[in-house]
Motif scaffolding. Structure first.
Motif, mmCIF file in Angstrom:
data_model
loop_
_atom_site.group_PDB
_atom_site.id
_atom_site.type_symbol
_atom_site.label_atom_id
_atom_site.label_comp_id
_atom_site.label_asym_id
_atom_site.label_seq_id
_atom_site.Cartn_x
_atom_site.Cartn_y
_atom_site.Cartn_z
ATOM 1 N N HIS A 25 0.957 -1.136 0.110
ATOM 2 C CA HIS A 25 0.157 0.045 -0.028
ATOM 3 C C HIS A 25 0.694 1.181 0.005
ATOM 4 O O HIS A 25 1.891 1.298 0.521
ATOM 5 N N ARG A 26 0.383 2.239 -0.707
ATOM 6 C CA ARG A 26 1.038 3.693 -0.695
ATOM 7 C C ARG A 26 0.305 4.722 -0.134
ATOM 8 O O ARG A 26 1.008 5.722 0.109
ATOM 9 N N SER A 27 -0.892 4.557 0.049
ATOM 10 C CA SER A 27 -1.799 5.531 0.654
ATOM 11 C C SER A 27 -3.101 4.852 1.169
ATOM 12 O O SER A 27 -3.378 3.762 1.089
ATOM 13 N N LEU A 28 -3.823 5.644 2.018
ATOM 14 C CA LEU A 28 -5.165 5.202 2.680
ATOM 15 C C LEU A 28 -5.933 6.884 2.806
ATOM 16 O O LEU A 28 -5.202 7.757 2.901
ATOM 17 N N ASN B 61 -7.567 -0.419 -1.763
ATOM 18 C CA ASN B 61 -7.192 0.533 -1.322
ATOM 19 C C ASN B 61 -7.552 0.787 0.093
ATOM 20 O O ASN B 61 -8.860 0.304 0.453
ATOM 21 N N LEU B 62 -6.902 1.002 1.174
ATOM 22 C CA LEU B 62 -7.345 1.112 2.590
ATOM 23 C C LEU B 62 -7.994 2.393 2.876
ATOM 24 O O LEU B 62 -7.938 3.257 2.433
ATOM 25 N N ILE B 63 -9.005 2.343 3.633
ATOM 26 C CA ILE B 63 -9.765 3.466 4.416
ATOM 27 C C ILE B 63 -9.652 3.182 5.818
ATOM 28 O O ILE B 63 -9.965 2.056 6.259
ATOM 29 N N GLU C 50 -10.489 -2.331 -4.981
ATOM 30 C CA GLU C 50 -9.381 -2.368 -5.429
ATOM 31 C C GLU C 50 -8.265 -2.576 -4.412
ATOM 32 O O GLU C 50 -7.190 -2.706 -4.751
ATOM 33 N N ALA D 278 -10.958 -2.242 3.236
ATOM 34 C CA ALA D 278 -10.229 -2.162 1.806
ATOM 35 C C ALA D 278 -11.612 -1.997 0.732
ATOM 36 O O ALA D 278 -12.431 -2.828 0.917
ATOM 37 N N ASP D 279 -11.296 -1.101 -0.354
ATOM 38 C CA ASP D 279 -12.408 -1.018 -1.228
ATOM 39 C C ASP D 279 -11.938 -2.128 -2.190
ATOM 40 O O ASP D 279 -11.132 -2.993 -2.104
ATOM 41 N N HIS E 204 -10.260 -0.514 9.905
ATOM 42 C CA HIS E 204 -9.803 -0.262 8.546
ATOM 43 C C HIS E 204 -10.356 -1.170 7.753
ATOM 44 O O HIS E 204 -11.075 -2.442 8.229
#
Length: 135
Positions: A71-74, A118-120, A116, A113-114, A111
């Motif tokens: 992961h690169r962002s959230l 991507n973390l939220i 794709e 994940a969507d 947390h």
């Protein structure tokens, strides 16, 4: 829900911190050039760009059975009631990778994940950070 930050997971924390502080001119909420976490804002608003050491975040999620190394962002969203948000989103089909739990003494987080991956992060703030005092 309120968007509070986009968090970048970084490998060279000092270099990225100096870029956002010195090159872009964002104001740090507190000085933390060596990390592992910092929050910088373009103005007095609440939304910000946050930086977090990638290995630290991966370690946190790995303990919970989720690999965050890639992961690169959230996206970080603040909610008033984390348990109610968790229950509502779970009822709509969300699968959390980390159920509500304390993160430090100022907040609780969860947390998911969507589609794709991507973390939220959902945050319930228990206590606000004290404003920085000028020396």
């Amino acid at each position: 829900m309120e968007l509070t930050q986009i968090r970048l997971l970084v490998s060279d924390f000092p270099a990225v911190y100096r870029f956002y502080r010195d090159v872009l001119g964002l104001k740090p909420q507190f000085e933390a050039e060596n990390g592992p976490y910092a929050k910088l804002s373009p103005d007095a608003g609440h939304a910000a760009i946050a930086l977090q050491d990638r290995e630290q975040m991966a370690g946190l999620l790995e303990q919970l059975g989720t690999d965050a190394a890639g992961h690169r962002s959230l996206v970080v969203l603040r909610v008033d009631d984390l348990d109610a948000t968790h229950t509502e989103l779970t009822s709509r089909g969300a699968r959390f990778v980390r159920d509500p739990a304390p993160m430090g003494d100022r907040m609780r987080v969860a947390h998911l994940a969507d589609p794709e991956g991507n973390l939220i992060e959902f945050q319930e703030w228990l206590a606000l950070r004290e404003p920085a005092k000028d020396a």
